[in-house]
Design a protein around this motif. Structure first.
Motif, PDB file in Angstrom:
ATOM      1  N   SER A   1       2.486 -17.410   4.259  1.00  0.00           N
ATOM      2  CA  SER A   1       1.992 -18.726   3.880  1.00  0.00           C
ATOM      3  C   SER A   1       2.281 -19.681   5.037  1.00  0.00           C
TER       4      SER A   1
ATOM      5  N   HIS B   1      -7.162  -5.107   2.283  1.00  0.00           N
ATOM      6  CA  HIS B   1      -6.571  -6.439   2.116  1.00  0.00           C
ATOM      7  C   HIS B   1      -5.289  -6.591   2.930  1.00  0.00           C
TER       8      HIS B   1
ATOM      9  N   GLY C   1      -4.414 -15.318   1.878  1.00  0.00           N
ATOM     10  CA  GLY C   1      -4.352 -16.784   1.984  1.00  0.00           C
ATOM     11  C   GLY C   1      -3.546 -17.168   3.205  1.00  0.00           C
TER      12      GLY C   1
ATOM     13  N   ASP D   1      -8.050 -15.905  -7.364  1.00  0.00           N
ATOM     14  CA  ASP D   1      -7.170 -14.770  -7.069  1.00  0.00           C
ATOM     15  C   ASP D   1      -5.921 -14.892  -7.930  1.00  0.00           C
TER      16      ASP D   1
ATOM     17  N   LYS E   1      -2.401 -22.994  -1.101  1.00  0.00           N
ATOM     18  CA  LYS E   1      -1.979 -24.308  -0.589  1.00  0.00           C
ATOM     19  C   LYS E   1      -3.155 -25.102  -0.048  1.00  0.00           C
TER      20      LYS E   1
HETATM   21  N1  LLP Z   1      -2.789 -14.163  -1.491  1.00  0.00           N
HETATM   22  C1  LLP Z   1      -1.632 -13.518  -1.691  1.00  0.00           C
HETATM   23  C2  LLP Z   1      -1.658 -12.065  -1.867  1.00  0.00           C
HETATM   24  C3  LLP Z   1      -0.414 -14.225  -1.726  1.00  0.00           C
HETATM   25  O1  LLP Z   1       0.716 -13.565  -1.907  1.00  0.00           O
HETATM   26  C4  LLP Z   1      -0.424 -15.619  -1.578  1.00  0.00           C
HETATM   27  C5  LLP Z   1       0.804 -16.399  -1.646  1.00  0.00           C
HETATM   28  C6  LLP Z   1      -1.662 -16.265  -1.388  1.00  0.00           C
HETATM   29  C7  LLP Z   1      -2.824 -15.499  -1.344  1.00  0.00           C
HETATM   30  C8  LLP Z   1      -1.781 -17.752  -1.224  1.00  0.00           C
HETATM   31  O2  LLP Z   1      -1.073 -18.221  -0.122  1.00  0.00           O
HETATM   32  P1  LLP Z   1      -1.240 -19.744   0.332  1.00  0.00           P
HETATM   33  O3  LLP Z   1      -2.668 -19.929   0.787  1.00  0.00           O
HETATM   34  O4  LLP Z   1      -0.932 -20.585  -0.836  1.00  0.00           O
HETATM   35  O5  LLP Z   1      -0.257 -19.934   1.435  1.00  0.00           O
HETATM   36  N2  LLP Z   1       5.987 -20.605  -3.050  1.00  0.00           N
HETATM   37  C9  LLP Z   1       5.827 -20.636  -1.606  1.00  0.00           C
HETATM   38  C10 LLP Z   1       4.591 -19.938  -1.152  1.00  0.00           C
HETATM   39  C11 LLP Z   1       4.571 -18.503  -1.617  1.00  0.00           C
HETATM   40  C12 LLP Z   1       3.249 -17.856  -1.361  1.00  0.00           C
HETATM   41  C13 LLP Z   1       3.179 -16.545  -2.076  1.00  0.00           C
HETATM   42  N3  LLP Z   1       1.940 -15.869  -1.877  1.00  0.00           N
HETATM   43  C14 LLP Z   1       5.857 -22.086  -1.131  1.00  0.00           C
HETATM   44  O6  LLP Z   1       6.044 -22.973  -1.962  1.00  0.00           O
HETATM   45  O7  LLP Z   1       5.788 -22.340   0.069  1.00  0.00           O
END
Ligand code: LLP
Length: 403
Positions: free
Chosen positions: A189, A184, A221, A71, A266
């Motif tokens: 997070s 979607h 996510g 993605d 993550k």
């Molecule tokens: N899909 C979309 C549309 C997103 O905006 C994000 C993360 C993900 C998937 C993946 O999310 P995850 O599974 O990684 O939580 N920099 C921040 C996190 C920002 C997440 C932004 N979007 C941190 O270091 O905590």
């Protein structure tokens, strides 16, 4: 026990490649992906690794090699994915607030696109009608995520098309014949509570009857991994069970089969990452003892930006007497990595390792204070491989033109 690199391995890497250095453990990435496959066995689910967490090409190639999709959050990430070898059908682009020209570029690449504004939805409808399936990113009015900065689905969020705009989406669909294949959401997070995902499923399934060409529900996510010792992450077995239950029930009731997509970042790479730093200075100031390391918020911004917690280990003196430290960086700003952190006695030249440094760590690094970005090393089948060199002065001057 999940796979981990040993202190000995980390010390050898620091001795060979220097510090600061980011280290990623390939097999741990695979282990996390396989945990997902296992938890969602018996469901029709596809996983797209959220590349924004870590885009080193060697990591992307490894993720491709274990069978995961990808993605992207910009058309450049999509280009990197193609460079790494992903085929268009394996690439998803979940956009927000982009110019329509970028949607057109993504369409040229032949990848799946989630669109997050009414205006771009209409432009896509007018340009492509029924010829190019797209997804709609919705803002589901769900408050979720570890903190407000990483919370994206609430009612004041910039992300997605508001649920309240359903009529306008349907109008675009009707007037332009736009082929809406995916609904979607990504609510945030670090979502520990499976009920938040369940709520998202409920919101989206309620909308399905409005979309005759719908094939996919994309839940984004946000699966949480533990950062604090003793903390627990999202129970993915429970999440897998919930997805199975809800989608089977829906199919039974309506006869409609829907594929489920997730975009974990993550969850796939955070715990596979280690950031090794060296202590430059031990300093007493007021009633605090500072351990100043050869890094700063330019390399790891999460503590200062989100108040994020990263476990720190003193791998040079693991059995030392525990004292309390301010672990800080060398940037000309307050750049605390940890406050009042108990650690085995820290001495100058000790190696301090930050855990869970795979996601949004190197990726959010900068050249602030004209300091170099650190190298990255991938450990695969026990062998450390340099996958990005550390910077040199020329990297700071690169692209600068003469005044
Ligand atoms: N899909 C979309 C549309 C997103 O905006 C994000 C993360 C993900 C998937 C993946 O999310 P995850 O599974 O990684 O939580 N920099 C921040 C996190 C920002 C997440 C932004 N979007 C941190 O270091 O905590």
């Amino acid at each position: 026990m999940p796979l981990q690199l040993t202190n000995e391995q980390l010390k050898q890497i620091a001795a060979r490649f220097g510090s600061p250095v980011y280290v990623y453990h390939a097999e741990r990435i695979k282990e996390q992906y396989e945990n997902l496959l296992h938890a969602f066995a018996g469901t029709d689910t596809r996983f797209f690794y959220a590349a924004k967490a870590l885009t080193n090409i060697s990591v992307l190639k490894y993720i491709l090699s274990i069978g995961c999709n990808i993605d992207c959050s910009s058309v450049n990430e999509a280009r990197l994915a193609i460079h790494a070898g992903f085929t268009p059908s394996q690439i998803l682009y979940t956009s927000n607030n982009i110019a329509f020209s970028e949607i057109a570029e993504a369409k040229e690449l032949g990848i799946s696109i989630n669109i997050d504004s009414l205006s771009n939805l209409r432009k896509s409808g007018e340009a492509y009608g029924g010829t190019y399936p797209v997804g709609v990113r919705l803002r589901p009015n769900i408050m979720a995520g570890g903190n407000l900065k990483i919370s994206t689905g609430h009612s004041n969020s910039k992300f997605g098309v508001a649920l309240e705009d359903l009529e306008s989406i349907l109008q675009v669909q009707k007037e332009t014949g736009l082929h809406i294949r995916t609904l979607h959401i990504h609510t945030g997070s670090e979502i520990k509570d499976v009920e938040v995902f369940a709520k998202g499923i409920e919101v989206l399934l309620d909308l399905v009857p409005h979309f005759p060409s719908l094939e996919v529900i994309d839940l984004g996510g946000g699966m949480k991994v533990p950062y604090h010792p003793g903390e627990t992450g999202t129970d993915i077995t429970d999440l897998g069970r919930k997805v199975k239950e809800e989608f089977e029930k829906y199919e039974h009731k309506t006869g409609r089969h829907l594929q489920v997509w997730f975009e974990p970042g993550k969850y796939i790479v955070a715990e596979a990452g280690y950031f090794i730093t060296t202590v430059n200075v031990i300093k007493q100031s007021g009633d605090k003892t500072f351990a100043g390391v050869n890094s700063g918020l330019n390399h790891l911004i999460r503590p200062m930006f989100y108040g994020a917690y990263h476990e720190i280990e003193n791998i040079s003196n693991p059995n030392g007497t525990v004292h309390t430290y301010q672990v800080v960086g060398n940037i000309c700003e307050t750049d605390n990595f940890a406050e009042d952190r108990p650690l085995p006695e820290v001495r100058e030249n000790d190696l301090l390792v930050f855990r869970n440094a795979g996601a949004y760590c190197f990726e959010m690094s900068s050249h602030y204070n004209s300091r170099f970005k650190p190298p990255e090393v991938l450990v695969k089948e026990g062998q450390p491989i340099l996958i990005r060199k550390g910077d040199q002065l020329g990297d700071l001057l690169h692209n600068q033109t003469q005044a």
